[in-house]
Write a protein that holds these residues in place. Structure first.
Motif, mmCIF file in Angstrom:
data_model
loop_
_atom_site.group_PDB
_atom_site.id
_atom_site.type_symbol
_atom_site.label_atom_id
_atom_site.label_comp_id
_atom_site.label_asym_id
_atom_site.label_seq_id
_atom_site.Cartn_x
_atom_site.Cartn_y
_atom_site.Cartn_z
ATOM 1 N N GLU A 269 9.446 -31.855 10.689
ATOM 2 C CA GLU A 269 10.516 -31.072 10.699
ATOM 3 C C GLU A 269 10.232 -29.638 9.740
ATOM 4 O O GLU A 269 10.563 -28.696 10.050
ATOM 5 N N ARG B 269 8.472 -27.217 11.992
ATOM 6 C CA ARG B 269 9.316 -26.634 12.883
ATOM 7 C C ARG B 269 10.128 -25.204 12.135
ATOM 8 O O ARG B 269 10.058 -24.394 12.900
ATOM 9 N N GLU C 143 11.924 -28.705 22.144
ATOM 10 C CA GLU C 143 13.568 -29.271 22.252
ATOM 11 C C GLU C 143 14.353 -28.146 21.874
ATOM 12 O O GLU C 143 15.417 -27.760 22.383
ATOM 13 N N ASP D 299 17.112 -25.751 24.347
ATOM 14 C CA ASP D 299 18.538 -25.694 24.266
ATOM 15 C C ASP D 299 18.899 -24.318 23.998
ATOM 16 O O ASP D 299 20.188 -23.887 24.553
ATOM 17 N N ASN E 124 19.360 -30.643 12.435
ATOM 18 C CA ASN E 124 19.573 -31.114 13.957
ATOM 19 C C ASN E 124 19.478 -32.458 14.472
ATOM 20 O O ASN E 124 19.462 -33.051 15.205
ATOM 21 N N ASP E 125 18.677 -33.255 13.439
ATOM 22 C CA ASP E 125 18.226 -34.515 13.784
ATOM 23 C C ASP E 125 19.353 -35.446 13.089
ATOM 24 O O ASP E 125 19.582 -35.432 11.840
ATOM 25 N N ARG F 138 18.199 -37.499 9.982
ATOM 26 C CA ARG F 138 17.967 -36.713 8.760
ATOM 27 C C ARG F 138 19.115 -36.269 8.148
ATOM 28 O O ARG F 138 19.364 -36.107 7.021
ATOM 29 N N ASP G 191 21.458 -31.391 19.699
ATOM 30 C CA ASP G 191 21.658 -30.552 20.786
ATOM 31 C C ASP G 191 21.226 -30.969 21.984
ATOM 32 O O ASP G 191 21.306 -30.431 22.819
ATOM 33 N N ARG G 192 20.645 -32.135 21.970
ATOM 34 C CA ARG G 192 20.262 -32.766 23.352
ATOM 35 C C ARG G 192 21.002 -34.027 23.747
ATOM 36 O O ARG G 192 20.820 -34.585 24.573
#
Lengths: 152, 508
Positions: free
Chosen positions: A111, A114, A146, A150, B295-296, B299, B358-359
């Motif tokens: 993360e 990213r 991903e 989006d 976003n996770d 987390r 977001d998915r």
């Protein structure tokens, strides 16, 4: 008041310093050695906590005033067993990492990478030279894909 | 009753041994695990009732009297937390068992999962019940070693890294803990907590501060207090669903319990504790702001977990009976609600195949039951009345209002952090449950512990999660008697005498 043996105090200090320095490295093998060294330092400190050495604490063999304090030795023995168990576990973990990833270095957080790349999308990937072989890189790419999928 | 005291530790250990011996039979492992934890829950309930009626219960191991031998002590605080923790471990075990059944079929046994799970429970019980600083260290090692195995077992390459961070940081804090034990022993000549309560007070103030700070750092790392929290949001989300729920529910709270016990019993102070107020503000704000950026899903929950550790610290920082009592009540609520949310997150991930917010979308239509299971603990965590979270936060705020300007100012931060928590959870609700339904993402790592991206899941998984929601609702329903009891627990903790007299006898 008991005075502390300077040599022993310095030894504990050196063991702690070495241990902490090794813990800060990326290679899991060095981390392992760091834990072992730090464990030795701590066990030595536990021994020193019992005061100056004396005779074996067995009743009717030596007068009570000359006894060594037995409790820190019992504590240190327990701590040694625990450190030993954890050392073997770390060895197993390092081996697993070696089998799965090909080396035993602790990786950056997926993360974090990213987010770092989101800030500078044009910047070249900061990798360790084996991005294509590295499953962690691939995982980071997937996460990024991903995020991109989006946005579009 | 004191003869029952070692059983919450011994039963899980015997169960773990039995599960190793019988590791070929999945059915045996399941029966042993569930039976042992149910028995421990009953025992914890009995201990709680007895401790509330007669004061602290003490068992001396091996028949050696207290300052020399190892004493196990159950008072109201430890018995309450033991009961809540055991209910959580039981529910999480049922969930984990049924996940395995749903994923692998009935025939698969595991050589490591059940024994390690039970050893972790034994460590948790020992940490709550011990009255001895070194045994506390052993309990933490028992608990953490089992957790190392649980977080790294059957993991793929992209998960082993998180396990390494977790193991390295925990090892460091354990060695620091041992150092602190050595220093405490060198200064006082005892590791018995009740004995320390008397002897530390005679030390020079500087030395007292050093010992208090060392223990604060040790438990601060383990309890994820900002700025020592960095490892937690990095490692928990990568653990398989039920394991993450177990860790989130228990490990940090056991460390907070140890912090609460050592600071109140050994290092008493008058009035609010400024350093702890600062740490509490930092933990609440850093945690919740971190959660907003994620976003996770897992987390985000991990950051919320860190944030709500700050609420517990606030109760300790106020350092009066009301504050400590509020912290005890909040801990009981926090253990259940975080475990529930991680289990729900596991169920959501199982359906959607991803943890990326977001998915996901439109789950309200596909899985309305899941929406309810998420909504109730989410509102509980945010502290919406009339949930358990509201009751616990109210207790904390009342304690803060009665104690000094600094504590009152921090009470404002508590409210702000609660509102931000609500915002973070509403954001999840909008992303996950509203909007257009999205197709599940296929499993990227089929070799690992959990199967994702499937609508196939067994009823007991939902039942276990619903059971934890029910525990949380029960805390709200019985808030009156429960708050009265934690009030008595808080008075005892700060008075210190009941604990010392129970362990050392009247003559001390």
């Amino acid at each position: 008041v008991t005075t502390l043996n300077l040599v022993m105090a310095a030894t504990v200090g050196v063991l702690y310093g070495t241990g902490f320095t090794l813990l800060l490295s990326r290679s899991l093998m060095r981390v392992l050695i760091g834990v072992v060294v730090l464990g030795h330092g701590t066990n030595l400190l536990l021994q020193l906590a019992g005061g100056p050495p004396g005779r074996a604490p067995i009743l009717d063999v030596a007068p009570r005033e000359t006894f060594t304090d037995p409790l820190p030795q019992a504590l240190a023995l327990t701590a040694i067993v625990i450190t030993f168990a954890l050392t073997t576990f770390l060895l197993a973990l390092g081996y697993r990492s070696f089998v799965l990833v090909g080396h035993d270095e602790v990786q950056d957080d997926v993360e974090d990478r990213r987010i770092a790349r989101q800030k500078a999308p044009s910047a070249p990937l900061e990798d360790d030279g084996e991005a294509e072989d590295d499953p962690l890189e691939r995982a980071a790419d997937e996460v990024e894909a991903e995020a991109r999928g989006d946005a579009s | 009753v004191s003869a029952l005291l070692p059983l919450p530790v011994l039963l899980p250990m015997l169960g773990a041994a039995l599960s190793i011996v019988g590791s070929r039979s999945a059915a045996l492992q399941r029966v042993v695990g569930v039976t042992v934890l149910a028995a421990v829950a009953v025992l914890a309930g009995m201990l709680l009732v007895a401790a509330d009626e007669h004061g602290p219960i003490v068992a001396e191991l091996g028949g050696w009297p207290a300052p020399v031998g190892i004493a196990l002590v159950a008072d109201r605080l430890s018995a309450l937390l033991l009961l809540v923790s055991t209910l959580v471990t039981l529910a999480v075990l049922v969930y984990a068992i049924d996940q395995r059944i749903a994923d692998y079929g009935r025939a698969t046994a595991s050589t490591t999962f059940h024994p390690m799970y039970l050893m972790l429970c034994a460590g948790v019980s020992l940490a709550y019940l011990t009255g001895d600083l070194f045994t506390l260290f052993v309990a933490f090692e028992l608990m953490l070693t089992a957790s190392y195995v649980l977080i790294t077992r059957r993991t793929g390459a992209n998960r082993i890294r998180a396990g390494m961070t977790y193991v390295t940081v925990s090892l460091l804090s354990s060695l620091l803990f041992l150092t602190a034990v050595a220093m405490v022993y060198a200064a006082t000549g005892t590791v018995n907590l009740a004995d320390l309560a008397g002897r530390v007070g005679e030390l020079p103030p500087g030395l007292q501060t050093v010992l208090a700070m060392m223990l604060l750092v040790v438990f601060g790392i383990k309890a994820a207090i900002v700025p020592l929290h960095f490892w937690l949001p990095d490692s928990y989300p990568n653990a398989p669903g039920p394991v993450a729920a177990l860790f989130a529910g228990l490990l940090t709270k056991v460390s907070f319990y140890a912090l609460l016990r050592t600071q109140t019993l050994v290092f008493p102070r008058e009035g609010p504790w400024t350093l702890m107020l600062v740490l509490s503000v930092a933990t609440m704000l850093v945690g919740v702001l971190g959660a907003l950026a994620q976003n996770d899903l897992n987390r985000m929950l991990s950051f919320l977990l860190v944030s709500h550790i700050g609420f517990l610290l606030y109760g300790l920082a106020v350092f009066d009976a009301a504050g400590v009592s509020g912290a005890a009540l909040y801990a009981a609520h926090h253990i259940t609600v975080l475990a529930t949310l991680f289990l729900v997150s596991g169920l959501i991930t199982r359906r959607t195949g991803t943890v990326a917010l977001d998915r996901m979308g439109g789950l309200l239509r596909d899985a309305p039951g899941l929406a309810i299971l998420f909504a109730v603990p989410a509102m509980t965590l945010a502290g919406v009345p009339p949930t358990a979270g509201f009751v616990a936060k109210l207790a904390l705020l009342q304690a803060g209002a009665g104690s000094g300007a600094a504590a009152q100012a921090v009470a404002g931060v508590v409210v702000v952090a609660s509102l931000l928590t609500l915002y973070a959870l509403v954001r999840v609700w909008v992303r996950v449950f509203w909007g257009e339904p999205q197709p599940p993402v296929p499993d990227t790592d089929p070799a690992d512990e959990v199967l994702v991206g499937t609508a196939r899941s067994s009823v007991p998984m939902y039942a276990a999660t619903a059971g934890l929601v029910a525990v949380s609702l029960a805390i709200a329903a019985f808030a009156g008697p429960l708050a009265a009891m934690t009030e008595r627990a808080g008075v005892d903790l700060l008075d210190r005498e009941p604990y010392r007299v129970a362990v050392l006898g009247d003559g001390s």
